[in-house]
Design a protein around this motif. Structure first.
Motif, PDB file in Angstrom:
ATOM      1  N   VAL A  28     -12.251  -7.325  -0.007  1.00 55.69           N
ATOM      2  CA  VAL A  28     -11.854  -6.004  -0.168  1.00 55.69           C
ATOM      3  C   VAL A  28     -10.744  -5.894   0.824  1.00 55.69           C
ATOM      4  O   VAL A  28     -10.774  -6.406   1.936  1.00 55.69           O
ATOM      5  N   SER A  29      -9.779  -5.119   0.440  1.00 60.37           N
ATOM      6  CA  SER A  29      -8.897  -4.581   1.464  1.00 60.37           C
ATOM      7  C   SER A  29      -8.432  -3.188   1.435  1.00 60.37           C
ATOM      8  O   SER A  29      -8.826  -2.429   0.362  1.00 60.37           O
ATOM      9  N   THR A  30      -7.772  -2.620   2.250  1.00 60.14           N
ATOM     10  CA  THR A  30      -7.274  -1.410   2.296  1.00 60.14           C
ATOM     11  C   THR A  30      -5.856  -0.854   1.819  1.00 60.14           C
ATOM     12  O   THR A  30      -5.579   0.091   1.771  1.00 60.14           O
ATOM     13  N   ALA A  31      -5.252  -1.958   1.466  1.00 56.14           N
ATOM     14  CA  ALA A  31      -3.713  -2.107   0.951  1.00 56.14           C
ATOM     15  C   ALA A  31      -3.883  -1.318  -0.265  1.00 56.14           C
ATOM     16  O   ALA A  31      -4.922  -1.632  -1.069  1.00 56.14           O
ATOM     17  N   ASN A  32      -3.025  -0.533  -0.684  1.00 51.06           N
ATOM     18  CA  ASN A  32      -2.798   0.136  -1.777  1.00 51.06           C
ATOM     19  C   ASN A  32      -3.747   0.855  -2.226  1.00 51.06           C
ATOM     20  O   ASN A  32      -4.168   0.792  -3.659  1.00 51.06           O
ATOM     21  N   GLY A  33      -4.664   1.344  -1.347  1.00 51.63           N
ATOM     22  CA  GLY A  33      -5.729   2.323  -1.600  1.00 51.63           C
ATOM     23  C   GLY A  33      -6.735   1.710  -1.824  1.00 51.63           C
ATOM     24  O   GLY A  33      -7.954   2.362  -2.450  1.00 51.63           O
ATOM     25  N   GLY A  34      -7.080   0.450  -1.681  1.00 55.38           N
ATOM     26  CA  GLY A  34      -8.221  -0.287  -1.827  1.00 55.38           C
ATOM     27  C   GLY A  34      -8.113  -1.324  -2.933  1.00 55.38           C
ATOM     28  O   GLY A  34      -8.984  -1.411  -3.676  1.00 55.38           O
ATOM     29  N   ASP A  35      -7.369  -2.272  -2.586  1.00 54.68           N
ATOM     30  CA  ASP A  35      -7.525  -3.410  -3.757  1.00 54.68           C
ATOM     31  C   ASP A  35      -8.531  -4.319  -3.347  1.00 54.68           C
ATOM     32  O   ASP A  35      -9.132  -4.319  -2.152  1.00 54.68           O
ATOM     33  N   ALA A  36      -9.168  -4.899  -4.477  1.00 52.21           N
ATOM     34  CA  ALA A  36     -10.424  -5.965  -4.276  1.00 52.21           C
ATOM     35  C   ALA A  36     -10.386  -6.795  -5.366  1.00 52.21           C
ATOM     36  O   ALA A  36      -9.644  -6.896  -6.245  1.00 52.21           O
TER      37      ALA A  36
END
Length: 136
Positions: A28-36
């Motif tokens: 999970v990442s916070t990039a681009n609104g929450g990529d996962a």
């Protein structure tokens, strides 16, 4: 990740029947609104569900390959149904396809016929590129 989990719970619950698939990785990442992403696998097949910029995608890979060799669900469905797909964005129809063809997909991604499947998928990938961007 929530978008992936909701999609799997809504459309792909069949993966867990008979303990056929299991979750083997997630990010999970916070990039681009929450990529996962979430990776599930059976004895023969690995599937990667990706949330990228609010859209979902599904890639498949044979479990036996030593290096990363993912193929998008639109190419896999085209391999089986012989028709061009308009989009690779994951939707309920792709989940239905996976459900209906799962045994055959695992067989085509298995060691006995993988070399032939790989070649067919590579040809389809080239054909898709030509259709999208024109001949070179």
């Amino acid at each position: 990740m929530t978008q992936i989990l909701v999609f799997v719970a809504t459309y792909m619950g069949f993966l867990w029947e008979g303990a056929r698939f299991r979750i083997v990785d997630s990010e999970v990442s916070t990039a681009n609104g929450g990529d996962a992403l979430m990776v599930v696998e059976s004895a023969a097949l690995r599937m990667r569900l990706i949330q990228d910029r609010g859209q979902l995608f599904l890639d498949l890979e044979p479990l036996m390959v030593g290096k990363s060799e993912w193929y998008s669900i639109d190419l896999v469905r085209r391999l089986f149904l012989g028709r061009r797909e308009e989009s690779a964005v994951l939707d309920g129809s792709y989940a239905e396809f996976v459900r209906d063809y799962l045994g055959e997909i695992e067989e085509r991604f298995g060691p006995k016929v993988w070399d032939s499947t790989r070649e067919d998928l590579r040809k389809l990938k080239i054909q898709r590129s030509k259709e999208m961007f024109g001949q070179r």
